[in-house]
Design a protein around this motif. Structure first.
Motif, PDB file in Angstrom:
ATOM      1  N   PRO A 159       0.940  -1.232   0.086  1.00  0.00           N
ATOM      2  CA  PRO A 159      -0.012   0.061  -0.170  1.00  0.00           C
ATOM      3  C   PRO A 159       0.818   1.466  -0.134  1.00  0.00           C
ATOM      4  O   PRO A 159       0.209   2.265  -0.985  1.00  0.00           O
ATOM      5  N   HIS A 160       1.881   1.450   0.787  1.00  0.00           N
ATOM      6  CA  HIS A 160       2.676   2.607   0.729  1.00  0.00           C
ATOM      7  C   HIS A 160       3.466   3.127  -0.501  1.00  0.00           C
ATOM      8  O   HIS A 160       3.704   4.135  -0.490  1.00  0.00           O
ATOM      9  N   MET A 161       3.663   2.045  -1.373  1.00  0.00           N
ATOM     10  CA  MET A 161       4.116   2.327  -2.531  1.00  0.00           C
ATOM     11  C   MET A 161       3.178   2.605  -3.733  1.00  0.00           C
ATOM     12  O   MET A 161       3.487   2.824  -4.973  1.00  0.00           O
ATOM     13  N   HIS A 162       1.706   2.442  -3.665  1.00  0.00           N
ATOM     14  CA  HIS A 162       0.924   2.809  -4.691  1.00  0.00           C
ATOM     15  C   HIS A 162       1.054   4.081  -5.300  1.00  0.00           C
ATOM     16  O   HIS A 162       1.064   4.035  -6.639  1.00  0.00           O
ATOM     17  N   SER A 163       1.322   5.223  -4.599  1.00  0.00           N
ATOM     18  CA  SER A 163       1.150   6.381  -5.009  1.00  0.00           C
ATOM     19  C   SER A 163       2.579   6.378  -5.909  1.00  0.00           C
ATOM     20  O   SER A 163       2.662   7.276  -7.257  1.00  0.00           O
ATOM     21  N   ALA A 164       3.640   5.949  -5.398  1.00  0.00           N
ATOM     22  CA  ALA A 164       4.944   6.150  -6.230  1.00  0.00           C
ATOM     23  C   ALA A 164       4.759   5.409  -7.648  1.00  0.00           C
ATOM     24  O   ALA A 164       5.357   5.462  -8.698  1.00  0.00           O
ATOM     25  N   ILE A 165       4.299   4.155  -7.551  1.00  0.00           N
ATOM     26  CA  ILE A 165       4.161   3.272  -8.756  1.00  0.00           C
ATOM     27  C   ILE A 165       3.197   4.069  -9.698  1.00  0.00           C
ATOM     28  O   ILE A 165       3.383   4.093 -10.823  1.00  0.00           O
ATOM     29  N   GLU A 166       2.331   4.902  -9.288  1.00  0.00           N
ATOM     30  CA  GLU A 166       1.292   5.422 -10.252  1.00  0.00           C
ATOM     31  C   GLU A 166       1.794   6.434 -10.772  1.00  0.00           C
ATOM     32  O   GLU A 166       1.872   6.915 -11.953  1.00  0.00           O
ATOM     33  N   ARG A 167       2.713   7.245 -10.089  1.00  0.00           N
ATOM     34  CA  ARG A 167       3.270   8.554 -10.647  1.00  0.00           C
ATOM     35  C   ARG A 167       4.366   8.036 -11.490  1.00  0.00           C
ATOM     36  O   ARG A 167       4.375   8.789 -12.724  1.00  0.00           O
ATOM     37  N   SER A 168       5.150   6.914 -11.184  1.00  0.00           N
ATOM     38  CA  SER A 168       6.240   6.601 -12.185  1.00  0.00           C
ATOM     39  C   SER A 168       5.526   6.019 -13.585  1.00  0.00           C
ATOM     40  O   SER A 168       5.950   6.446 -14.595  1.00  0.00           O
ATOM     41  N   GLY A 293      15.135  -4.495  -0.838  1.00  0.00           N
ATOM     42  CA  GLY A 293      14.739  -3.190  -0.935  1.00  0.00           C
ATOM     43  C   GLY A 293      14.638  -2.600  -2.303  1.00  0.00           C
ATOM     44  O   GLY A 293      15.526  -3.065  -3.143  1.00  0.00           O
ATOM     45  N   PHE A 294      13.721  -1.689  -2.646  1.00  0.00           N
ATOM     46  CA  PHE A 294      14.057  -0.879  -4.018  1.00  0.00           C
ATOM     47  C   PHE A 294      13.409   0.389  -3.801  1.00  0.00           C
ATOM     48  O   PHE A 294      12.760   0.822  -2.713  1.00  0.00           O
ATOM     49  N   THR A 295      13.646   1.274  -4.709  1.00  0.00           N
ATOM     50  CA  THR A 295      13.274   2.543  -4.613  1.00  0.00           C
ATOM     51  C   THR A 295      12.454   3.040  -5.758  1.00  0.00           C
ATOM     52  O   THR A 295      13.150   2.872  -6.895  1.00  0.00           O
ATOM     53  N   LEU A 296      11.619   3.723  -5.770  1.00  0.00           N
ATOM     54  CA  LEU A 296      10.622   4.185  -6.841  1.00  0.00           C
ATOM     55  C   LEU A 296      10.198   5.710  -6.416  1.00  0.00           C
ATOM     56  O   LEU A 296       9.438   6.149  -5.665  1.00  0.00           O
ATOM     57  N   GLU A 297      10.624   6.713  -7.188  1.00  0.00           N
ATOM     58  CA  GLU A 297       9.997   8.119  -6.937  1.00  0.00           C
ATOM     59  C   GLU A 297      10.372   8.387  -5.466  1.00  0.00           C
ATOM     60  O   GLU A 297       9.522   9.046  -4.806  1.00  0.00           O
TER      61      GLU A 297
END
Ligand SMILES: N[C@@H](CCC(=O)N[C@@H](CS)C(=O)NCC(=O)O)C(=O)O
Length: 369
Positions: A159-168, A293-297
């Motif tokens: 869940p805490h990655m959803h907005s980063a995934i969508e921005r990317s 780990g990984f980093t997105l936006e």
């Protein structure tokens, strides 16, 4: 020529990739939906595990894995090829195949299972049991799709990655939209293996799933037009890659994104595989090696470590290592421009072969070879 048989599904990522290739290459094929019966009677007995797509050749041989299928058929059927002859374009297209196959799984699975869930469950049920009632299909789909729907989170869409995934993903759509406004395909007027790699997620999930398709139509009409060109090539077996072995400037942001997002994960995957091999000599490599780990936006998530991706990267590294000096100078200029130095200095694991959905150590070459 007798037709090929493609066992697969409209909702499947890698089936779309192979189907589009067969269409562009002008190879006759019939597609057989992978129902429960087809899994039991064809796929499991021939492959040994449940997977699509599977391709049966006119002489009865069976091929599995979209990357191997396309490479084998492209070689067998000669020109025009989807693998560019220029080294720089060949390298870029191999990287884009890897990016589509392995990295764009994250937004594809996220949007399918977090924005199109019920639709997808029904589609899984309909594929498995085409004759069942809608209620039965939903119930069956819910059972059959469980591993796929969990995969979204395992791949990093917690869940805490959803907005980063969508921005990317939305930014990627904008970059591709600008590119396809100028070029019919990634490298000019002919689709390359990179186009087929990107088409997997961008067709089955992001174009065809209803909420995702609406998003693509709203944000990226030129990407929609490309998907439709790939789906029904207006002029199969024609068109050329850009001359001079160059990359279109509009493609560089996409490659830069790949280097920024996926390359650190590939490097860490290689480190983990090396450590795992040292600790587990002689043991078959599992499909996943724990999590990393990984980093997105700018956001940090966790995902499963997938050694398979290193087999695909090895193909790109092989291309890089065998470039002519002139090609290499040109490739290095592009790598500098896209932040791709890591590809040059990649911590290669030992030589790998594909082993189902994982990898194995390549058999040792006799001395002197
Ligand atoms: N690398 C393989 C991947 C095939 C694959 O993951 N297929 C999915 C459906 S699109 C599947 O059947 N997955 C079963 C599983 O993950 O266990 C390819 O390129 O063909």
């Amino acid at each position: 020529m007798n037709p090929y048989t493609l066992y697969g599904a409209e909702i499947s990522y890698y089936t779309g990739k192979v189907r589009a290739f067969l269409q562009w290459k002008g190879l006759p094929f019939v597609e057989v939906p992978a129902t429960g019966d087809v899994y039991r009677q064809v796929i499991l007995p021939r492959i040994g595990f449940a997977v699509i797509p599977v391709l049966e050749t006119p002489d009865g041989a069976t091929l599995q894995d979209s990357t191997d299928i396309i490479q084998t058929l492209d070689r067998q059927h000669g020109e025009p090829s989807v693998f560019p002859s220029g080294g720089v374009q060949r390298l870029a297209s191999a990287l884009l195949e890897l990016y589509g196959d392995e990295w764009l799984l994250i937004p594809a699975m996220h949007y399918r299972w977090h924005h199109n869930r019920e639709w997808a469950l029904r589609a899984f049920g309909a594929l498995n049991a085409p004759e069942a009632s809608p209620e039965e299909q939903l119930e069956l789909g819910t059972r059959r799709a469980a591993p796929f729907s969990q995969a979204a989170v395992l791949l990093g869409a917690m869940p805490h990655m959803h907005s980063a995934i969508e921005r990317s993903y939305e930014d990627l759509l904008a970059e591709l939209n600008a590119h396809f406004a100028e070029h019919p395909y990634l490298l000019g007027a002919r689709p390359s293996i990179g186009d087929f790699g990107l088409y997997g997620p961008l067709y089955a999930h992001q174009y065809r799933d209803p909420a995702s398709g609406a998003l693509m139509r709203r944000l990226a009409p030129h990407v929609v037009a490309w998907v439709e060109r790939m789906q029904q090539p207006p002029t199969p077996r024609s068109g050329d890659f850009l001359s001079g072995d160059t990359l279109p400037p509009t493609l560089l942001p996409v490659l830069r994104r790949m280097m920024r997002e996926q390359m650190p994960v590939l490097e860490d995957t290689a480190r983990r595989l090396n450590a795992w091999l040292a600790e587990n000599p002689g043991t078959p490599v599992p499909r996943t090696l724990g999590k990393h780990g990984f980093t997105l936006e700018g956001e940090h998530g966790e995902r499963i470590v997938r050694p398979y991706a290193l087999w695909m990267l090895q193909r790109a590294r092989d291309i890089y290592r065998t470039l002519t000096p002139l090609e290499r100078a040109q490739a290095d200029r592009y790598l500098d421009a896209i932040g791709g130095q890591a590809l040059r200095n990649f911590p290669d694991p030992p030589r790998l072969v594909r082993d189902g959905m994982s990898v194995a150590l390549a058999p040792a070459q006799p001395l002197g070879k």
